[in-house]
Design a protein around this motif. Sequence first.
Motif, mmCIF file in Angstrom:
data_model
loop_
_atom_site.group_PDB
_atom_site.id
_atom_site.type_symbol
_atom_site.label_atom_id
_atom_site.label_comp_id
_atom_site.label_asym_id
_atom_site.label_seq_id
_atom_site.Cartn_x
_atom_site.Cartn_y
_atom_site.Cartn_z
ATOM 1 N N ASN A 67 0.803 -1.224 0.000
ATOM 2 C CA ASN A 67 0.000 0.000 0.000
ATOM 3 C C ASN A 67 0.827 1.260 0.000
ATOM 4 O O ASN A 67 0.387 2.307 0.457
ATOM 5 N N TRP A 68 2.052 1.173 -0.483
ATOM 6 C CA TRP A 68 2.877 2.369 -0.559
ATOM 7 C C TRP A 68 2.668 3.034 -1.902
ATOM 8 O O TRP A 68 2.638 2.381 -2.935
ATOM 9 N N LEU A 69 2.555 4.362 -1.900
ATOM 10 C CA LEU A 69 2.350 5.060 -3.155
ATOM 11 C C LEU A 69 3.677 5.206 -3.877
ATOM 12 O O LEU A 69 4.714 5.291 -3.254
ATOM 13 N N PRO A 70 3.645 5.247 -5.200
ATOM 14 C CA PRO A 70 4.874 5.572 -5.921
ATOM 15 C C PRO A 70 5.275 7.007 -5.624
ATOM 16 O O PRO A 70 4.416 7.824 -5.311
ATOM 17 N N PRO A 71 6.510 7.422 -5.692
ATOM 18 C CA PRO A 71 7.655 6.674 -6.182
ATOM 19 C C PRO A 71 8.315 5.766 -5.168
ATOM 20 O O PRO A 71 9.293 5.131 -5.493
ATOM 21 N N ALA A 72 7.801 5.687 -3.935
ATOM 22 C CA ALA A 72 8.465 4.819 -2.984
ATOM 23 C C ALA A 72 7.987 3.389 -3.128
ATOM 24 O O ALA A 72 8.706 2.466 -2.805
ATOM 25 N N GLY A 73 6.784 3.175 -3.613
ATOM 26 C CA GLY A 73 6.239 1.836 -3.676
ATOM 27 C C GLY A 73 6.438 1.227 -5.047
ATOM 28 O O GLY A 73 6.733 1.901 -6.024
ATOM 29 N N ILE A 74 6.279 -0.092 -5.121
ATOM 30 C CA ILE A 74 6.429 -0.814 -6.369
ATOM 31 C C ILE A 74 5.067 -1.287 -6.798
ATOM 32 O O ILE A 74 4.456 -2.092 -6.110
ATOM 33 N N PRO A 75 4.533 -0.809 -7.905
ATOM 34 C CA PRO A 75 3.231 -1.295 -8.348
ATOM 35 C C PRO A 75 3.368 -2.498 -9.267
ATOM 36 O O PRO A 75 4.337 -2.619 -10.010
ATOM 37 N N LEU A 76 2.399 -3.391 -9.177
ATOM 38 C CA LEU A 76 2.297 -4.479 -10.139
ATOM 39 C C LEU A 76 1.101 -4.156 -11.015
ATOM 40 O O LEU A 76 -0.001 -3.970 -10.514
ATOM 41 N N GLY A 126 6.826 -12.132 -13.102
ATOM 42 C CA GLY A 126 7.225 -10.877 -12.478
ATOM 43 C C GLY A 126 7.614 -9.821 -13.488
ATOM 44 O O GLY A 126 7.259 -8.653 -13.342
ATOM 45 N N VAL A 127 8.340 -10.227 -14.545
ATOM 46 C CA VAL A 127 8.716 -9.248 -15.562
ATOM 47 C C VAL A 127 7.473 -8.699 -16.243
ATOM 48 O O VAL A 127 7.359 -7.498 -16.505
ATOM 49 N N LEU A 128 6.491 -9.589 -16.507
ATOM 50 C CA LEU A 128 5.293 -9.128 -17.200
ATOM 51 C C LEU A 128 4.461 -8.199 -16.346
ATOM 52 O O LEU A 128 3.746 -7.349 -16.858
ATOM 53 N N LEU A 129 4.520 -8.381 -15.011
ATOM 54 C CA LEU A 129 3.645 -7.597 -14.160
ATOM 55 C C LEU A 129 4.265 -6.301 -13.690
ATOM 56 O O LEU A 129 3.559 -5.397 -13.293
ATOM 57 N N SER A 130 5.595 -6.215 -13.729
ATOM 58 C CA SER A 130 6.234 -5.174 -12.953
ATOM 59 C C SER A 130 5.989 -3.793 -13.514
ATOM 60 O O SER A 130 6.050 -3.580 -14.716
ATOM 61 N N GLY A 131 5.705 -2.844 -12.637
ATOM 62 C CA GLY A 131 5.485 -1.467 -13.067
ATOM 63 C C GLY A 131 6.648 -0.581 -12.705
ATOM 64 O O GLY A 131 6.545 0.638 -12.753
ATOM 65 N N ASP A 132 7.755 -1.204 -12.336
ATOM 66 C CA ASP A 132 8.886 -0.472 -11.791
ATOM 67 C C ASP A 132 10.100 -1.055 -12.475
ATOM 68 O O ASP A 132 10.234 -2.260 -12.584
ATOM 69 N N ILE A 133 11.010 -0.223 -12.958
ATOM 70 C CA ILE A 133 12.031 -0.749 -13.853
ATOM 71 C C ILE A 133 13.049 -1.617 -13.132
ATOM 72 O O ILE A 133 13.538 -2.610 -13.669
ATOM 73 N N PHE A 134 13.356 -1.284 -11.872
ATOM 74 C CA PHE A 134 14.347 -2.116 -11.198
ATOM 75 C C PHE A 134 13.737 -3.431 -10.769
ATOM 76 O O PHE A 134 14.414 -4.464 -10.750
ATOM 77 N N ASN A 135 12.462 -3.442 -10.438
ATOM 78 C CA ASN A 135 11.768 -4.679 -10.131
ATOM 79 C C ASN A 135 11.766 -5.596 -11.345
ATOM 80 O O ASN A 135 11.955 -6.807 -11.231
ATOM 81 N N SER A 186 19.551 8.265 -12.654
ATOM 82 C CA SER A 186 20.285 9.478 -12.311
ATOM 83 C C SER A 186 19.686 10.690 -13.005
ATOM 84 O O SER A 186 19.786 11.807 -12.524
ATOM 85 N N ARG A 187 18.990 10.459 -14.139
ATOM 86 C CA ARG A 187 18.424 11.596 -14.846
ATOM 87 C C ARG A 187 17.000 11.896 -14.421
ATOM 88 O O ARG A 187 16.577 13.026 -14.395
ATOM 89 N N THR A 188 16.227 10.843 -14.056
ATOM 90 C CA THR A 188 14.819 11.078 -13.785
ATOM 91 C C THR A 188 14.423 10.937 -12.327
ATOM 92 O O THR A 188 13.322 11.290 -11.973
ATOM 93 N N SER A 189 15.282 10.405 -11.490
ATOM 94 C CA SER A 189 15.055 10.296 -10.051
ATOM 95 C C SER A 189 13.835 9.494 -9.671
ATOM 96 O O SER A 189 13.287 9.664 -8.599
ATOM 97 N N THR A 190 13.353 8.640 -10.553
ATOM 98 C CA THR A 190 12.275 7.746 -10.164
ATOM 99 C C THR A 190 12.462 6.436 -10.882
ATOM 100 O O THR A 190 13.025 6.387 -11.973
ATOM 101 N N LEU A 191 11.996 5.347 -10.253
ATOM 102 C CA LEU A 191 12.136 4.048 -10.894
ATOM 103 C C LEU A 191 10.809 3.562 -11.449
ATOM 104 O O LEU A 191 10.756 2.559 -12.118
ATOM 105 N N ASN A 192 9.739 4.257 -11.150
ATOM 106 C CA ASN A 192 8.418 3.847 -11.580
ATOM 107 C C ASN A 192 8.295 4.051 -13.080
ATOM 108 O O ASN A 192 8.656 5.104 -13.583
#
Lengths: 519, 112
Positions: A67-76, A126-135, A186-192
């Motif tokens: 239940n964490w909101l982006p950019p701190a949380g990882i959405p699927l 997991g790759v298909l679901l992930s909404g976060d690039i590092f995930n 480093s350029r966009t400061s978000t992983l979402n």
Amino acid sequence: MIALFIMIPAAAAFMIALAGKMHRRVPQAVSVLATGSLFILSIACIVMMAQASSAGRAPILIFRTGNWLPPAGIPLIIDALSAFMLAVMNLIAVSVAVYSISYVKKYTDTWKFYTLFMLMVSGINGVLLSGDIFNMYVFLEIAAISGYFLVAFGTEAEELEASFKYAVMGSVASIFILLGIAFLYSRTSTLNLAGIASAVSAMDPNEGVLLLISVLFLMGFGLKAALVPFHGWLPYAHSSAPAPISAMLSGVSIKVLGIYALARIFFNVIGMSPAVSGVIIALAVISMLAGSILAFGQTDIKRLFAYSSISQIGYVALGLGIGTPLGIMGALFHLCNHSVFKSLLFLNSGAIERVTGTRDLGRMHAVASEYPVVGYTNLIASSSICGIPPLGGFWSKLIIIFACMQAGRPALAFIAVAVSALTLAYYFKALTPALFGASGLAESRARADLPLSMAGPMLLLAVLSIIGFIMLMPNTANKLLKDASSVLSEGNSYARTVSDTFIPPADTARTPKARGGLK
Amino acid sequence: MITYMLCLVLFLVGLYCVLRKRNLIKIIIGIGIMDYAVNLFLVLIGYRSGGRAPIFSKDQVISNMVDPLPQAMALTAIVIGLSLTLLLVSVAIRIYDRYGTFDITKIDRLKG
């Protein structure tokens, strides 16, 4: 509910690791149940998305972990493209799980096979679901490393050599991907993914960093997808792996870890510039030609299929590179078709190896007359890949060729038709003597018979390849393909849809300011 | 700026190892060096000038802190690199049992 796609196979993997040694049927039952339930779940997701889009809501499902909101949380996130690919890939996983029941009897410690296989399935989902690039990168590594282990499963000399070369090349590619993620962060400061998309669309598109990131991702994901300068690992890995794992690698891994990740990042996140699509088209054309030409001299049946995979992935990349909605639809349809056919072919090669005892095409004769299931499913799959109407492969290649003509590039259409003719040539040159030749030349040795658990998935996949054109029937299944391709063709709709639609977290006291913020 | 250049040099050293060394173990070490270079790069891009370590403590007021997210990414990447090294070394040991050598030019039974 979305998290079940990752939780079920991971839980199955750990259960098999703990309890698999008790009885030899335990890992088989657990893995078949797990992959079967995943497939049913993916069909349920498609149904839910169809209901949502007919009710007027956006067809997207989001699960925020913790239940964490982006950019701190990882959405699927499941949108139309993910749902489409989840259904196809989990279908292949079910077939491979059922097929493995008899196939792995020739190995010891079969519970390890099933553990690694379920981990690979969880990585793919997991790759298909992930909404976060590092995930996405983490799950990509889970699936890839399980793949490296599984290629080496037989621990014969050649399998170990193939696994080492595959692992070294794959890990260099993963390091390039991680470097690209580092530059992007480093350029966009978000992983979402949606956050990166909105940040990149606000940047100047000619920035040097974007070019560097595009190149790094093309190299990294291009190797996972086996586009031609980066295809060197594929003939080794796919021919030396056990047959069900070759089916998973060729039918699922190179599609999801390579093409899906490439498409998601380039269409939805970074944005396709003409330079990038030009490079993708160039790589695709070289892949199509090189894969077909190299397949001509092959005598090992699995190596032949491996080079054919390189060629067909070139078709998919060509459709994606052209970038028109028709092209993307053709690419996705061909991806779905090729998963079904190539898995069928590799499972078939395992069956041939079992019933004739050899993988060398020169030593097999008249397989179809003695084992009609094996022979005729092989014929159906090969004809479908060559593009013989009315089987499924014909329609997807036709759409890609139409898309090339429509985009004003008749040269590409001509190359696609020529490669299709080459495909026909090498398949029938290689397979006709093996399947339908004179049976008098066969050496007499003890014939093994084909167990039902190996024949069943092959028949299922053969039936699916015949009725594959159902995906094009208007207003029913056509909608799924159109929704999936529109996710890619309207690239920035992804970011907008994700930020507009979400499942609110448990606490209802939300300030309006926190509602739509993805920055 | 100079630290980024040195990080790139480290990455290139690792890449050279993977491409040009003939011993399997040296190739594995080369992949490890590339992993370290990328992890170092990840930590470097999190640096904010004048920042302190991003460790929460109850009675200190934190004015400027470096970005903790790349450090989390680097930790995950270290774990992934660990499992990869484990795989590669175990496969290399088994290859030595089968082929009797670590020289990659001699481990060539799969025809192209």
